[in-house]
Design a protein around this motif. Structure first.
Motif, PDB file in Angstrom:
ATOM      1  N   ARG A 271     -11.564 -14.791  94.546  1.00 20.01           N
ATOM      2  CA  ARG A 271     -10.847 -16.072  94.563  1.00 20.01           C
ATOM      3  C   ARG A 271      -9.500 -15.971  95.265  1.00 20.01           C
ATOM      4  NH1 ARG A 271     -13.051 -16.540  89.187  1.00 20.01           N
ATOM      5  NH2 ARG A 271     -11.124 -15.638  88.329  1.00 20.01           N
ATOM      6  N   ARG A 285     -14.921 -26.591 103.846  1.00 20.16           N
ATOM      7  CA  ARG A 285     -15.878 -27.563 103.309  1.00 20.16           C
ATOM      8  C   ARG A 285     -16.884 -27.986 104.359  1.00 20.16           C
ATOM      9  NH1 ARG A 285     -11.048 -29.174 100.775  1.00 20.16           N
ATOM     10  NH2 ARG A 285     -10.599 -30.724 102.387  1.00 20.16           N
ATOM     11  N   ARG A 292     -24.307 -26.709 100.787  1.00 18.41           N
ATOM     12  CA  ARG A 292     -24.072 -27.545  99.614  1.00 18.41           C
ATOM     13  C   ARG A 292     -25.097 -28.677  99.547  1.00 18.41           C
ATOM     14  NH1 ARG A 292     -19.776 -27.869  96.372  1.00 18.41           N
ATOM     15  NH2 ARG A 292     -18.494 -26.605  97.803  1.00 18.41           N
ATOM     16  N   PHE A 295     -28.322 -26.872  98.185  1.00 16.01           N
ATOM     17  CA  PHE A 295     -28.284 -26.148  96.910  1.00 16.01           C
ATOM     18  C   PHE A 295     -27.254 -26.714  95.919  1.00 16.01           C
ATOM     19  CE2 PHE A 295     -30.037 -23.147  99.932  1.00 16.01           C
ATOM     20  CZ  PHE A 295     -31.130 -22.643  99.239  1.00 16.01           C
ATOM     21  N   GLY A 296     -26.461 -27.689  96.356  1.00 14.51           N
ATOM     22  CA  GLY A 296     -25.528 -28.311  95.444  1.00 14.51           C
ATOM     23  C   GLY A 296     -24.337 -27.452  95.074  1.00 14.51           C
ATOM     24  N   LYS A 297     -24.054 -26.420  95.838  1.00 12.46           N
ATOM     25  CA  LYS A 297     -22.888 -25.571  95.581  1.00 12.46           C
ATOM     26  C   LYS A 297     -22.411 -24.985  96.904  1.00 12.46           C
ATOM     27  CE  LYS A 297     -26.132 -21.954  94.127  1.00 12.46           C
ATOM     28  NZ  LYS A 297     -26.517 -21.050  93.025  1.00 12.46           N
ATOM     29  N   GLY A 298     -21.234 -24.392  96.880  1.00  9.76           N
ATOM     30  CA  GLY A 298     -20.593 -23.976  98.117  1.00  9.76           C
ATOM     31  C   GLY A 298     -20.906 -22.569  98.582  1.00  9.76           C
ATOM     32  N   ARG A 299     -21.483 -21.721  97.693  1.00 11.59           N
ATOM     33  CA  ARG A 299     -21.780 -20.346  98.111  1.00 11.59           C
ATOM     34  C   ARG A 299     -23.021 -19.842  97.389  1.00 11.59           C
ATOM     35  NH1 ARG A 299     -19.879 -16.408  94.411  1.00 11.59           N
ATOM     36  NH2 ARG A 299     -18.705 -17.291  92.663  1.00 11.59           N
ATOM     37  N   ASP A 301     -25.442 -17.492  95.155  1.00 15.75           N
ATOM     38  CA  ASP A 301     -25.267 -16.623  93.995  1.00 15.75           C
ATOM     39  C   ASP A 301     -26.460 -15.699  93.777  1.00 15.75           C
ATOM     40  OD1 ASP A 301     -22.749 -17.668  93.200  1.00 15.75           O
ATOM     41  OD2 ASP A 301     -23.765 -19.434  92.380  1.00 15.75           O
ATOM     42  N   GLU A 305     -30.946 -17.131  97.939  1.00 16.39           N
ATOM     43  CA  GLU A 305     -30.032 -18.106  98.506  1.00 16.39           C
ATOM     44  C   GLU A 305     -29.316 -17.539  99.733  1.00 16.39           C
ATOM     45  OE1 GLU A 305     -29.047 -20.465  94.321  1.00 16.39           O
ATOM     46  OE2 GLU A 305     -27.513 -19.234  95.287  1.00 16.39           O
TER      47      GLU A 305
END
Length: 558
Positions: A271, A285, A292, A295-299, A301, A305
Motif C-alpha cells: 500500500r 484507475r 475492474r 472482476f469488479g476489483k482493481g487488482r 488476488d 486472475e
C-alpha cells in the motif's frame, strides 16, 4: 564499521557487475555474434519476401535445415516454460520464457537482407507466427505510442529528439536495474524478508521496471533502420509486447507469493509503494478499468486472475495496434462514411498530397488511397495523370501494391510515359494485375531504351505465360552479363516449358554461382524429370547454396 563498509562495497560491485553484464550482453554482444555468424555461416543475401522466386529459395533453405520444425519446437518450449512457470508458481521459469519471447528483438541487430541470416537466426523462434504472415509480428505496434508522443513533443520545439529518447530509456532502465539489484542484495544480506528501502519505495519491482525501460530503449534504437532488413517486413513490437506482459504477470505472481509468505508486512508495504512507478490516481484507475469491469476489483488476488490479466490486456493492446497502427480506424471509418463524406475525405487527402513537401509523407498519403477501395483507385488514376512526375510514380507504386482492373486503361497509357521511372512502375503495376489483357500494352516495352524496364517486362510477361518472350529469355540466358543470364533463366523458369530445358541445363555449369543457383530453381519450377541427373552432379558444387538448392530440388522432383 569496516565490515559493514566492505560489505556495502562488495554489494555495489556485485550489482554493478550484473548491470554491466546486462548492458554488454544486450548491446555489444549481439553485434559481435551477428558479425561472427555472417562471416562463418553461409546464408542467402536476398529479401526473402521479395518475389515468388525468393520465397521459393527461402522455403528450400528452411526445409534443408529443418528450421520450421526447430522454430515450432522452440516456440512450443517457450510457451511451455511460461505455462509451467505459472502453473507451478516457479516464476523464474516464466521469466525465462519472457526473455525468450524477446529474442526476435535482438534479431533486429542483424545487418542483412535475409531474415534468418546472422543474428536474424533468432527469428526462427517466431517462424510459426511468420508462417501465418510477416505482418503478424507487428501486432504490437501500439507500444510505439509513448515514443511517437515524445517525438511529437520534441518536434513542437524544433528538435528531433530520437537519441535523447533512446538514451533516456536505456540509461534510466540500467540505472533503475542497478539500484534495484543493489537494494535487493542489501536486503538479502541483512536477512530482510521484504526489500523496501531505496528504490523499492518508488517501485515494488525495480528490476523488472529497469528491464522494461531498458528493453524499450533498445527497441527504439532498432527503429532507426540502419540496415537493409526483411526485417523490412518483420517488426519486433509483438515479441516485446508479449515479453513485457509475461514479465508483468510474473511480478503479479510474485506479489501473491510474498503476500502469502509475509502477510501483513508485505500488504503494508504494497500500500505504500506503487506497482511499477508512481502514477496519478486517475491514470491508475484508467489502466485498471478493463480488469475492474470483468472482476469488479482493481487488482488480481488469485493465480487465474493474473492469467486473465495477461490475456485480457494482451487482446486489448493487440486490438489497439490494429486500430491505431494497422489502419483499422481508417478502414472502419471508410466503410461507415457516406458517399458524399468519402468524396470530401478523398478531396482532402488529394489536397494534402499535392501540398506536402516531405516525400515520405507524400508517398504515405498516396499509399493510403490504395486502402479506400474503388473511390481510392479513382483518386490514384487522377494522380497517374498528374503533371508532377513523383506523384505519377507514387500512384503507380500504390497500384502495384493494390492492383485493380479499374486501372488497366490508365496504366496502359502510363507505360508510354516519357519518364523512365513512371514507365517502370506502371509496367510493374500492369504485371501485378495478372490478367491476359495486360500482355498487349507490355509487349512494346520489350523494345524500351531502358534495360531494367525491358528485364522487368520480360519477367512480368513470363509470369503470365506469354510465349512471345521465350526467344528473348533464351537470348538473355546466353548473355555475357551475369545479371541478364539470371533474369533470362528466371523468365524461363516462370514460363515452365520443357522446350527451354536444354538452355537451363547448360547454365548449370556457368562460372557464376548465382547463375547456377537460378538454374536449379528454374529446373524445379519447370518440373522435368530430365533434370534429375544433372542436378545430382551439383551436390558436389563448390557453392554452398547451389548444393542446398540442388538437394532440395531433387527431393521434390524424384
Amino acid at each position: 564499521m569496516n565490515r559493514q563498509l566492505s560489505q556495502s562495497v562488495f554489494l555495489v560491485f556485485l550489482a554493478l557487475v550484473f548491470t554491466v553484464g546486462l548492458s554488454f550482453a544486450s548491446v555489444e554482444l549481439p553485434y559481435l555474434i551477428d558479425r561472427a555468424l555472417i562471416e562463418n555461416v553461409p546464408t542467402p543475401g536476398f529479401d526473402s519476401q521479395g518475389d515468388e522466386v525468393n520465397r521459393l529459395k527461402t522455403e528450400l533453405f528452411i526445409s534443408h535445415y529443418h528450421l520450421r520444425a526447430i522454430g515450432y519446437a522452440c516456440l512450443g518450449a517457450v510457451l511451455l516454460l511460461v505455462g509451467v512457470g505459472f502453473a507451478t508458481r516457479k516464476t523464474g521459469l516464466a521469466a525465462l520464457g519472457a526473455l525468450a519471447f524477446m529474442l526476435p528483438v535482438f534479431a533486429q541487430f542483424a545487418g542483412v537482407m535475409f531474415f534468418l541470416a546472422g543474428l536474424g537466426l533468432l527469428n526462427v523462434v517466431w517462424l510459426p507466427v511468420l508462417d501465418v504472415s510477416f505482418a503478424m509480428s507487428g501486432l504490437g505496434e501500439v507500444i510505439k505510442g509513448p515514443y511517437d508522443l515524445l517525438r511529437w513533443g520534441f518536434a513542437r520545439v524544433g528538435m528531433n529528439g530520437y537519441w535523447v529518447i533512446v538514451y533516456f530509456f536505456v540509461g534510466s532502465g540500467l540505472l533503475i536495474f542497478f539500484l534495484g539489484t543493489l537494494a535487493w542484495l542489501r536486503a538479502r544480506a541483512r536477512g530482510e524478508g521484504v526489500a523496501k528501502a531505496w528504490v523499492y519505495r518508488i517501485s515494488r519491482h525495480p528490476q523488472y521496471l529497469g528491464w522494461i525501460l531498458w528493453s524499450y530503449g533498445i527497441f527504439i534504437l532498432l527503429q532507426q533502420g540502419r540496415y537493409p532488413r526483411r526485417s523490412w517486413g518483420i517488426s519486433a513490437s509483438l515479441p516485446w509486447l508479449l515479453s513485457t506482459l509475461v514479465i508483468l504477470a510474473v511480478a503479479m505472481m510474485e506479489e501473491l507469493h510474498m503476500r502469502n509468505r509475509h502477510g501483513t508486512e508485505y500488504e503494508s508495504y504494497r500500500r505504500s509503494a506503487p506497482f511499477l512507478f508512481p502514477l496519478p490516481g486517475f491514470l491508475e484507475r484508467v489502466f485498471a478499468l478493463p480488469f475492474r469491469a470483468f472482476f469488479g476489483k482493481g487488482r488480481p488476488d488469485r493465480k487465474r486472475e493474473v492469467l486473465s490479466v495477461l490475456g485480457l490486456y494482451g487482446v486489448l493492446l493487440i486490438a489497439a495496434s490494429f486500430l491505431i497502427y494497422g489502419n483499422g480506424f481508417e478502414r472502419i471509418s471508410a466503410g461507415l462514411r457516406s458517399s458524399e463524406a468519402q468524396r470530401e475525405y478523398l478531396a482532402g487527402v488529394m489536397a494534402d498530397i499535392r501540398t506536402e513537401e516531405n516525400w515520405r509523407r507524400q508517398s504515405a498519403l498516396t499509399r493510403s488511397l490504395g486502402r479506400q477501395g474503388e473511390s481510392g483507385v479513382e483518386a490514384l488514376l487522377e494522380l497517374l495523370g498528374d503533371p508532377d512526375t513523383e506523384l505519377r510514380e507514387y500512384a503507380a507504386i500504390t497500384l502495384t501494391e493494390f492492383p485493380s482492373e479499374l486501372a488497366f486503361d490508365a496504366l496502359s497509357v502510363a507505360v508510354t510515359d516519357p519518364v523512365e521511372d513512371v514507365r517502370w512502375r506502371a509496367s510493374a503495376a500492369l504485371g501485378a494485375l495478372g490478367t491476359p489483357e495486360v500482355v498487349g500494352p507490355l509487349v512494346p516495352l520489350l523494345e524500351d531504351s531502358v534495360g531494367h524496364i525491358r528485364l522487368g517486362v520480360v519477367l512480368s510477361l513470363a509470369a503470365l505465360g506469354a510465349e512471345e518472350v521465350t526467344p528473348i529469355a533464351v537470348g538473355l540466358a546466353g548473355s555475357d552479363s551475369p545479371r541478364e543470364r539470371v533474369e533470362g533463366i528466371r523468365a524461363l523458369g516462370a514460363l515452365g516449358s520443357d522446350g527451354s530445358l536444354d538452355v537451363v541445363l547448360r547454365c548449370l555449369t556457368d562460372g557464376e554461382s548465382r547463375v547456377r543457383e537460378e538454374a536449379v530453381i528454374a529446373l524445379l519450377r519447370i518440373g522435368s524429370s530430365g533434370a534429375i541427373e544433372p542436378l545430382e552432379a551439383l551436390l558436389e558444387d563448390e557453392d554452398h547454396l547451389v548444393r542446398i538448392y540442388a538437394d532440395e530440388a531433387l527431393k521434390r522432383l524424384r
